[in-house]
Write an enzyme that holds these catalytic residues in place. Sequence first.
Site, PDB file in Angstrom:
ATOM      1  N   TYR A 126      -5.211  21.874 -77.373  1.00  0.00           N
ATOM      2  CA  TYR A 126      -4.830  23.137 -76.715  1.00  0.00           C
ATOM      3  C   TYR A 126      -5.541  24.313 -77.386  1.00  0.00           C
ATOM      4  O   TYR A 126      -6.139  25.166 -76.724  1.00  0.00           O
ATOM      5  CB  TYR A 126      -3.309  23.286 -76.803  1.00  0.00           C
ATOM      6  CG  TYR A 126      -2.749  24.578 -76.277  1.00  0.00           C
ATOM      7  CD1 TYR A 126      -2.413  24.705 -74.927  1.00  0.00           C
ATOM      8  CD2 TYR A 126      -2.525  25.664 -77.120  1.00  0.00           C
ATOM      9  CE1 TYR A 126      -1.878  25.896 -74.446  1.00  0.00           C
ATOM     10  CE2 TYR A 126      -2.002  26.845 -76.643  1.00  0.00           C
ATOM     11  CZ  TYR A 126      -1.674  26.958 -75.305  1.00  0.00           C
ATOM     12  OH  TYR A 126      -1.158  28.137 -74.832  1.00  0.00           O
TER      13      TYR A 126
HETATM   14  N1  LIG Z   1       4.890  30.915 -73.321  1.00  0.00           N
HETATM   15  C1  LIG Z   1       4.251  30.967 -74.487  1.00  0.00           C
HETATM   16  O1  LIG Z   1       4.851  30.966 -75.565  1.00  0.00           O
HETATM   17  C2  LIG Z   1       2.744  31.037 -74.508  1.00  0.00           C
HETATM   18  C3  LIG Z   1       2.088  31.312 -75.713  1.00  0.00           C
HETATM   19  C4  LIG Z   1       0.706  31.362 -75.721  1.00  0.00           C
HETATM   20  C5  LIG Z   1      -0.005  31.155 -74.545  1.00  0.00           C
HETATM   21  N2  LIG Z   1       0.657  30.854 -73.409  1.00  0.00           N
HETATM   22  C6  LIG Z   1      -0.147  30.620 -72.200  1.00  0.00           C
HETATM   23  O2  LIG Z   1       0.359  31.459 -71.185  1.00  0.00           O
HETATM   24  C7  LIG Z   1       0.177  30.847 -69.910  1.00  0.00           C
HETATM   25  C8  LIG Z   1       1.504  30.790 -69.179  1.00  0.00           C
HETATM   26  O3  LIG Z   1       2.444  30.188 -70.024  1.00  0.00           O
HETATM   27  P1  LIG Z   1       3.977  30.040 -69.597  1.00  0.00           P
HETATM   28  O4  LIG Z   1       4.759  29.923 -70.846  1.00  0.00           O
HETATM   29  O5  LIG Z   1       4.350  31.058 -68.602  1.00  0.00           O
HETATM   30  O6  LIG Z   1       3.939  28.575 -68.949  1.00  0.00           O
HETATM   31  P2  LIG Z   1       4.912  27.866 -67.911  1.00  0.00           P
HETATM   32  O7  LIG Z   1       6.207  28.560 -67.812  1.00  0.00           O
HETATM   33  O8  LIG Z   1       4.897  26.414 -68.256  1.00  0.00           O
HETATM   34  O9  LIG Z   1       4.127  28.059 -66.524  1.00  0.00           O
HETATM   35  C9  LIG Z   1       2.859  27.510 -66.372  1.00  0.00           C
HETATM   36  C10 LIG Z   1       2.377  27.793 -64.980  1.00  0.00           C
HETATM   37  O10 LIG Z   1       1.076  27.208 -64.824  1.00  0.00           O
HETATM   38  C11 LIG Z   1       1.091  26.332 -63.702  1.00  0.00           C
HETATM   39  N3  LIG Z   1       0.197  25.203 -63.907  1.00  0.00           N
HETATM   40  C12 LIG Z   1       0.254  24.274 -64.880  1.00  0.00           C
HETATM   41  N4  LIG Z   1      -0.707  23.361 -64.675  1.00  0.00           N
HETATM   42  C13 LIG Z   1      -1.371  23.724 -63.552  1.00  0.00           C
HETATM   43  C14 LIG Z   1      -2.441  23.170 -62.804  1.00  0.00           C
HETATM   44  N5  LIG Z   1      -3.035  22.024 -63.154  1.00  0.00           N
HETATM   45  N6  LIG Z   1      -2.865  23.810 -61.691  1.00  0.00           N
HETATM   46  C15 LIG Z   1      -2.262  24.953 -61.282  1.00  0.00           C
HETATM   47  N7  LIG Z   1      -1.244  25.522 -61.946  1.00  0.00           N
HETATM   48  C16 LIG Z   1      -0.799  24.902 -63.056  1.00  0.00           C
HETATM   49  C17 LIG Z   1       2.548  25.878 -63.610  1.00  0.00           C
HETATM   50  O11 LIG Z   1       2.885  25.462 -62.297  1.00  0.00           O
HETATM   51  P3  LIG Z   1       2.808  23.941 -61.803  1.00  0.00           P
HETATM   52  O12 LIG Z   1       3.250  23.085 -62.951  1.00  0.00           O
HETATM   53  O13 LIG Z   1       3.705  23.953 -60.629  1.00  0.00           O
HETATM   54  O14 LIG Z   1       1.382  23.741 -61.408  1.00  0.00           O
HETATM   55  C18 LIG Z   1       3.278  27.188 -63.932  1.00  0.00           C
HETATM   56  O15 LIG Z   1       3.369  27.996 -62.776  1.00  0.00           O
HETATM   57  C19 LIG Z   1      -0.428  29.476 -70.195  1.00  0.00           C
HETATM   58  O16 LIG Z   1      -1.832  29.544 -70.053  1.00  0.00           O
HETATM   59  C20 LIG Z   1      -0.068  29.225 -71.643  1.00  0.00           C
HETATM   60  O17 LIG Z   1      -0.968  28.339 -72.280  1.00  0.00           O
HETATM   61  C21 LIG Z   1       2.010  30.795 -73.357  1.00  0.00           C
END
Ligand SMILES: NC(=O)c1ccc[n+]([C@@H]2O[C@H](COP(=O)([O-])OP(=O)(O)OC[C@H]3O[C@@H](n4cnc5c(N)ncnc54)[C@H](OP(=O)(O)O)[C@@H]3O)[C@@H](O)[C@H]2O)c1
Length: 207
Positions: free
Chosen positions: A171
């Site tokens: 990641y």
């Molecule tokens: N939350 C944190 O602590 C954190 C920290 C650092 C970075 N991030 C980054 O921030 C972003 C959002 O994180 P989040 O916490 O909001 O994640 P989340 O709640 O798990 O949501 C992820 C979103 O991405 C979509 N997704 C996943 N795989 C996909 C695919 N193959 N094609 C299209 N859509 C896809 C999911 O929908 P489906 O599964 O329905 O496709 C969901 O809508 C990510 O890039 C993550 O790496 C998050």
Amino acid sequence: MNDSPTTDIPTSAAASLLAGKVVFVSGAGRGIGAAAARLFAREGAKVLLAARTETQLKTVTEEIRAAGGTAEYVVCDLADPASVRVGVKRALEVYGRLDAAFNNAGAGHQPGPLDQTPEADFDHVYRVNLKGVWPAMAAQVAAIRTTAGTGAIVNTSSVGSLAGNSALPAYGAMKRAVNSLTESAAVTYGPEGIRVNALAPAPHSPR
Ligand SMILES: NC(=O)c1ccc[n+]([C@@H]2O[C@H](COP(=O)([O-])OP(=O)(O)OC[C@H]3O[C@@H](n4cnc5c(N)ncnc54)[C@H](OP(=O)(O)O)[C@@H]3O)[C@@H](O)[C@H]2O)c1
């Protein structure tokens, strides 16, 4: 993060930051992407929500509409470049233009040192978190160029990209590569008025 819907869509879209703009948001079915889509709509943008799970996209889309905003959704899988291109093209089909994109969708993998990271997990985060950003940006640059002319693209990286990451090595590597892809796009397209940036969220820590 707080994923609860807001209901304060401004009555005067013209007074808001994104009035008249069309924004593509991936990963908009939940989490950061859903919150961003609500915020953009609240600021007057017409938003196109993308992810794989239609029920979640539909729920967020309906919440935005109920609050007075304009939203559509497209089911799209970042692991499939053809699906990504269709997703971005949908913005032109439904709204006739594209001004901005938030390439936020991302996947995690089983935590652990790299010698224990399953190859399938490595390949998955490569396809979704890194490779998926490439056709998205390419299609978005083309769409912005031929419609709005200038615009902005924001990619979601992670604080996990900024240092060694023993818990999520694949990641971290993909997100660091997203930083590079973002910077390359920024220096390539910035001069023509398409700004490209990345943000690096950190996990929410309870106070
Ligand atoms: N939350 C944190 O602590 C954190 C920290 C650092 C970075 N991030 C980054 O921030 C972003 C959002 O994180 P989040 O916490 O909001 O994640 P989340 O709640 O798990 O949501 C992820 C979103 O991405 C979509 N997704 C996943 N795989 C996909 C695919 N193959 N094609 C299209 N859509 C896809 C999911 O929908 P489906 O599964 O329905 O496709 C969901 O809508 C990510 O890039 C993550 O790496 C998050």
